[in-house]
Write an enzyme that holds these catalytic residues in place. Structure first.
Site, mmCIF file in Angstrom:
data_model
loop_
_atom_site.group_PDB
_atom_site.id
_atom_site.type_symbol
_atom_site.label_atom_id
_atom_site.label_comp_id
_atom_site.label_asym_id
_atom_site.label_seq_id
_atom_site.Cartn_x
_atom_site.Cartn_y
_atom_site.Cartn_z
ATOM 1 N N ASN A 1 0.842 -1.214 0.000
ATOM 2 C CA ASN A 1 0.000 0.000 0.000
ATOM 3 C C ASN A 1 0.871 1.255 0.000
ATOM 4 O OD1 ASN A 1 -2.839 -1.255 0.799
ATOM 5 N ND2 ASN A 1 -1.291 -2.173 2.117
ATOM 6 N N PRO A 2 1.664 1.449 -1.062
ATOM 7 C CA PRO A 2 2.670 2.527 -1.020
ATOM 8 C C PRO A 2 2.072 3.928 -0.914
ATOM 9 C CG PRO A 2 2.519 1.604 -3.226
ATOM 10 C CD PRO A 2 1.702 0.713 -2.333
ATOM 11 N N LYS A 3 0.795 4.082 -1.300
ATOM 12 C CA LYS A 3 0.213 5.434 -1.274
ATOM 13 C C LYS A 3 -0.599 5.659 -0.004
ATOM 14 C CE LYS A 3 0.633 7.060 -5.753
ATOM 15 N NZ LYS A 3 0.262 8.164 -6.605
ATOM 16 N N ASN A 4 -0.583 4.686 0.885
ATOM 17 C CA ASN A 4 -1.403 4.799 2.085
ATOM 18 C C ASN A 4 -0.722 5.685 3.130
ATOM 19 O OD1 ASN A 4 -1.828 3.705 4.989
ATOM 20 N ND2 ASN A 4 -3.686 3.269 3.879
#
Lengths: 288, 366
Positions: free
Chosen positions: A102-105
């Protein structure tokens, strides 16, 4: 799910309640809804235990953006770590996995920061490595970049950053995040503004209309007269629209009349921002 | 077949990203129906997954409805929404995103905005809310988002706007708050989430909004920032949030509102931005998406309608949106909220403010 039902057999789940608004039954994601029932009960009871730690992981898998789940997870970790510090290093591994998925979390990056802060200097190198991996996949990930800046400011490690920025700009010379980071690195390590203008112009040779690079060069030109002279010399007679925009900035004080003439021409060349350039031309013409 | 349906049918997907093609008409009825549908659809997975930010969703929906000229309270269920927002207030005085969730300054502002929209600010514990927000301020003037201690310029805006709504701005050290925001100003004139962090149009809104509430717009490098903001307009007419990123409807709000605060909203191409927003409409079903052809959501519907409102592109008799407080102008007026803004084409006013600061004179009121 069955294992959670057994583990929380003594807990009465609490259903979602938005107040007296007409709320239909949850029709989807029954497993998530059931887990949330236990979680709401935990919010009331304030239990912080290994089974709650597992519950938060299961919930985060469904919904990594749920900030209260992460809050409760940290409280469990902090409580359990007083008996067994290895739980924090396990968490570094686990959260790295979640961050990769979830790199954009937002919540996971903040969770990482809180964890590194709790462990201290020993976790800093690991964190920089994780961020480097995240930036290989998405070189403009805002959370990853701001965490990187925080690690560097808190624990040091600036010396390796020049090479890091250079590699990213070699890969994509239009990467604004990398230009911004380079500026922070130079501010930290010190630099010669004239050399910054020279090396930026070299990069601009292959990417003439690169907004980020021009703004970077102008920043050094504003701080140093020799750097300004070097940039001005390049812009005189240079091709392209952005060299003309730079001229407006470089000449606005020393020769506002000429800057105004150039801005007026830019209103033709840069149609999207025609109103902006006309306004600049007027302003330079009458000294506002 | 209605005119909107005809336009939807005629709209070939391939032409949506062609800026030379004319946009479809604005479909306010569809968007109002979409907002009502979303508000009622508590059974959807999306609804369950977004529980943690429920009160923000209510704020976006209510405000968009008001800007569309609708009786938002009647159509979305005002009394129930007042109870929903009140139910988010915790014992610490702050509000969570939903009942039972931890307090956070993001949701504290959303809840107060919802209560303000419904004329029910006195239905919460205002003193406790103000004390919660003021206590989040750090010695350097920054604000934490919650008790976990994360600092971000978004929280500076949320805190100052929340205190202003509560009529308790004086509970914070506003001067220090402005100084921290100023420390986040970058070499491109923009602002990031922390000192040295990359400029981002969403953060720019929070920072300039905070400075407007703090009456310190003199700290903004107006020509440089407005240039950077104008550069955010893409060939499609839409605005992006950082260089070389894709245009997204949300920046129609984040950027246009800042340009409005700085008296420069006419410096970009409003007609092309309007066209981009209109192409992001979901014409059969209502709602606005981040970019043409994508699925709509409440967040982008609010930002799209807000952008059109700032562009003066919403027809008929409906309230405009206040660029600083992100609330309908009539709500801002009735609460007596005040912030500093620059009138169009009056850069000299900023110079006057700056000179006055240097001379230590009294602050100028708008």
């Amino acid at each position: 799910m069955a294992s959670f039902a057994a583990a929380f057999a003594d807990v009465a789940p609490i259903e979602q309640d938005d107040g007296p608004a007409p709320v239909c039954a949850i029709a989807y994601a029954p497993e998530y809804a059931r887990l949330m029932g236990f979680f709401r009960a935990i919010l009331e009871s304030n239990e912080r235990s290994p089974r709650v730690l597992e519950l938060t992981a299961a919930l985060a898998e469904h919904n990594a953006a749920h900030y209260t789940v992460w809050h409760v997870r940290r409280e469990c970790l902090w409580a359990l770590a007083s008996n067994d510090a290895s739980i924090l290093t396990d968490e570094l591994r686990y959260s790295a996995e979640v961050a990769r998925e979830n790199p954009k979390n937002y919540q996971i990056w903040y969770h990482r920061r809180a964890l590194v802060e709790k462990i201290g200097q020993a976790a800093a190198a690991d964190e920089l490595a994780l961020i480097s991996t995240a930036l290989r996949d998405d070189a403009k990930n805002y959370h990853a970049w701001s965490n990187r800046l925080w690690v560097l400011k808190t624990y040091g490690g600036w010396a390796g950053e020049l090479e890091f920025c250079t590699a990213l700009l070699d890969a994509d010379v239009y990467n604004n995040s990398a230009w911004n980071h380079l500026y922070q690195v130079k501010a930290q390590l010190g630099c010669d503004p004239v050399e910054e203008v020279r090396s930026t112009l070299e990069r601009l040779n292959h990417a003439r209309e690169n907004e980020s690079a021009w703004v970077y060069a102008l920043a050094f030109a504003k701080s140093d007269e020799r750097a300004a002279a070097a940039l001005l010399a390049h812009c005189e007679g240079a091709e392209g629209v952005r060299s003309q925009m730079a001229l407006v900035e470089l000449l606005k004080t020393s020769d506002p009349g000429r800057a105004s003439t150039i801005a007026r021409r830019l209103a033709e060349l840069d149609a999207t921002r025609a109103r902006y350039w006309r306004r600049r031309a007027e302003g330079l013409g009458n000294g506002t | 077949m209605s005119a909107v349906d005809e336009a939807a049918a005629a709209l070939a997907y391939a032409t949506l990203n062609d800026p030379t093609q004319p946009p479809p008409p604005f479909a306010p009825e569809r968007h109002a129906a979409y907002l009502k549908r979303v508000a009622a659809d508590a059974g959807a997975l999306e609804y369950a997954l977004t529980e943690y930010m429920r009160v923000s969703g209510v704020y976006w929906g209510l405000t968009a409805m008001r800007l569309l000229g609708r009786d938002a309270a009647a159509e979305l269920g005002g009394p129930a929404l007042v109870e929903l927002a009140r139910g988010c207030q915790n014992a610490d005085g702050g509000f969570g995103g939903a009942r039972g969730h931890d307090s956070h300054v993001l949701y504290t502002l959303s809840a107060l905005q919802v209560l303000a929209l419904l004329g029910a600010l006195d239905r919460c514990d205002r003193a406790a809310a103000a004390a919660y927000v003021a206590a989040l301020q750090q010695p350097d003037g920054s604000f934490c988002g919650d008790r976990w201690g994360e600092v971000d310029t978004r929280f500076s805006y949320c805190a100052l706007a929340a205190l202003a709504l509560l009529g308790r701005l004086g509970d914070a050290d506003v001067g220090r708050a402005a100084a921290f925001v100023d420390a986040c100003r970058n070499f491109d004139g923009g602002y990031g989430c922390a000192p040295g962090a990359e400029s981002h149009a969403g953060q720019v809104f929070c920072c300039v909004g905070a400075l407007a509430i703090a009456r310190r717009l003199d700290l903004v490098d107006r020509p440089l920032l407005c240039w950077w903001l104008a550069e955010r307009q893409c060939d499609s007419g839409g605005l992006n949030g950082r260089p070389e990123k894709q245009a997204d409807v949300c920046y129609s709000w984040w950027i246009l509102s800042v340009l409005r605060m700085l008296g420069a909203d006419h410096w970009i191409d409003g007609a092309r931005l309007r066209s981009f927003i209109l192409k992001c409409q979901d014409l059969p079903d209502g709602g606005i998406a981040d970019r043409p052809g994508n699925c709509p959501d409440v967040f982008h519907t609010f930002f799209g309608v807000g952008g059109l409102s700032l562009l003066g592109a919403l027809p008929g008799d409906r309230p405009g949106i206040d660029a600083v407080f992100a609330l309908p102008e009539d709500v801002v007026e009735s609460l007596g909220l005040e912030a500093q803004t620059v009138p169009r084409n009056d850069a000299s006013l900023l110079d006057a403010w700056a000179a006055e600061r240097r001379g230590g004179g009294a602050a100028i009121v708008k």
